[in-house]
Design an enzyme around this catalytic site. Sequence first.
Site, PDB file in Angstrom:
ATOM      1  CG  ASP A 172     -25.808  33.721  -1.939  1.00 50.24           C
ATOM      2  OD1 ASP A 172     -26.333  32.597  -1.776  1.00 50.24           O
ATOM      3  OD2 ASP A 172     -24.579  33.870  -2.050  1.00 50.24           O
ATOM      4  CG  HIS A 173     -26.816  33.434  -6.455  1.00 47.16           C
ATOM      5  ND1 HIS A 173     -26.341  34.658  -6.027  1.00 47.16           N
ATOM      6  CD2 HIS A 173     -25.725  32.683  -6.727  1.00 47.16           C
ATOM      7  CE1 HIS A 173     -25.018  34.646  -6.053  1.00 47.16           C
ATOM      8  NE2 HIS A 173     -24.619  33.455  -6.479  1.00 47.16           N
ATOM      9  CB  CYS A 201     -24.243  32.502   1.237  1.00 47.92           C
ATOM     10  SG  CYS A 201     -22.857  32.256   2.360  1.00 47.92           S
ATOM     11  N   GLY A 202     -23.649  30.021  -0.160  1.00 41.27           N
ATOM     12  CA  GLY A 202     -23.076  28.749  -0.603  1.00 41.27           C
ATOM     13  C   GLY A 202     -22.433  27.983   0.541  1.00 41.27           C
ATOM     14  CB  THR A 203     -19.375  28.373   2.339  1.00 43.65           C
ATOM     15  OG1 THR A 203     -19.260  29.817   2.373  1.00 43.65           O
ATOM     16  CG2 THR A 203     -18.721  27.858   1.064  1.00 43.65           C
ATOM     17  N   GLY A 204     -22.071  29.610   3.799  1.00 44.49           N
ATOM     18  CA  GLY A 204     -22.452  30.259   5.067  1.00 44.49           C
ATOM     19  C   GLY A 204     -21.356  31.173   5.584  1.00 44.49           C
ATOM     20  N   GLY A 256     -19.440  33.641   3.944  1.00 44.07           N
ATOM     21  CA  GLY A 256     -19.567  35.057   3.573  1.00 44.07           C
ATOM     22  C   GLY A 256     -20.645  35.745   4.392  1.00 44.07           C
ATOM     23  CG  HIS A 304     -22.257  27.911  26.378  1.00 39.75           C
ATOM     24  ND1 HIS A 304     -21.178  27.056  26.518  1.00 39.75           N
ATOM     25  CD2 HIS A 304     -23.210  27.450  27.233  1.00 39.75           C
ATOM     26  CE1 HIS A 304     -21.474  26.125  27.429  1.00 39.75           C
ATOM     27  NE2 HIS A 304     -22.708  26.332  27.857  1.00 39.75           N
ATOM     28  NE  ARG A 325     -19.577  28.586  32.775  1.00 38.07           N
ATOM     29  CZ  ARG A 325     -20.594  27.703  32.737  1.00 38.07           C
ATOM     30  NH1 ARG A 325     -21.689  27.896  33.473  1.00 38.07           N
ATOM     31  NH2 ARG A 325     -20.522  26.627  31.964  1.00 38.07           N
ATOM     32  CG  HIS A 326     -22.460  30.937  29.231  1.00 41.97           C
ATOM     33  ND1 HIS A 326     -21.235  30.404  28.877  1.00 41.97           N
ATOM     34  CD2 HIS A 326     -23.116  29.964  29.905  1.00 41.97           C
ATOM     35  CE1 HIS A 326     -21.157  29.151  29.300  1.00 41.97           C
ATOM     36  NE2 HIS A 326     -22.293  28.868  29.935  1.00 41.97           N
TER      37      HIS A 326
HETATM   38  C1  RB5 Z   1     -21.730  32.689  -4.321  1.00 46.69           C
HETATM   39  O1  RB5 Z   1     -21.276  32.048  -5.458  1.00 46.69           O
HETATM   40  C2  RB5 Z   1     -20.911  32.295  -3.110  1.00 46.69           C
HETATM   41  O2  RB5 Z   1     -19.682  32.922  -3.148  1.00 46.69           O
HETATM   42  C3  RB5 Z   1     -21.650  32.644  -1.852  1.00 46.69           C
HETATM   43  O3  RB5 Z   1     -22.882  31.994  -1.849  1.00 46.69           O
HETATM   44  C4  RB5 Z   1     -21.014  32.267  -0.537  1.00 46.69           C
HETATM   45  O4  RB5 Z   1     -20.632  30.940  -0.500  1.00 46.69           O
HETATM   46  C5  RB5 Z   1     -20.004  33.155   0.008  1.00 46.69           C
HETATM   47  O5  RB5 Z   1     -19.477  32.959   1.122  1.00 46.69           O
END
Ligand code: RB5
Length: 145
Positions: free
Chosen positions: A7-8, A63-66, A68, A96, A130-131
């Site tokens: 995303d952005h 994304c911002g945190t990965g 979402g 694994h 096993r995995h």
């Molecule tokens: C976008 O602002 C942010 O919500 C998205 O990049 C992400 O971090 C969602 O999990």
Amino acid sequence: MIAIGCDHAGVEMKKEIIKALSEKGFEFKDMGTDGEPCDYPVIAEAVCGQILSGECEKGILICGTGIGMSIAANKFKGIRAALCSDSFSTKFTRLHNNSNVMCMGARTLGCGLGCELAEIFLTTGFEGGRHQRRIDLISAIEEKN
Ligand code: RB5
């Protein structure tokens, strides 16, 4: 071929990964965004579709945190998406879990670490044995739910 999307929030990291790993021989199919604000589930769906159709073998989502991206990607039957932020987890999710998508946070990791983790993800094989039984159990859960 590796499907990649962001995303952005993840545009810069995505560009860095494509640049660094293309130089090492990997080929990427960029599913967007090029910079316009967008909704991460739309990009997750585009990348996962490339894997489920057999066009691409693995995917990278940023994304911002990965978080979402990983929640969205794991809604697709046959996708095993791992949120990666350290080398040990990145290596072992391939060994694994046979993860086929990695998710990273551009606001939590630097581009250098992102490139390094992407390389680990793309160069580490699945251990099997096993995995595989455990992955089959995940597939059975998908079928039942
Ligand atoms: C976008 O602002 C942010 O919500 C998205 O990049 C992400 O971090 C969602 O999990």
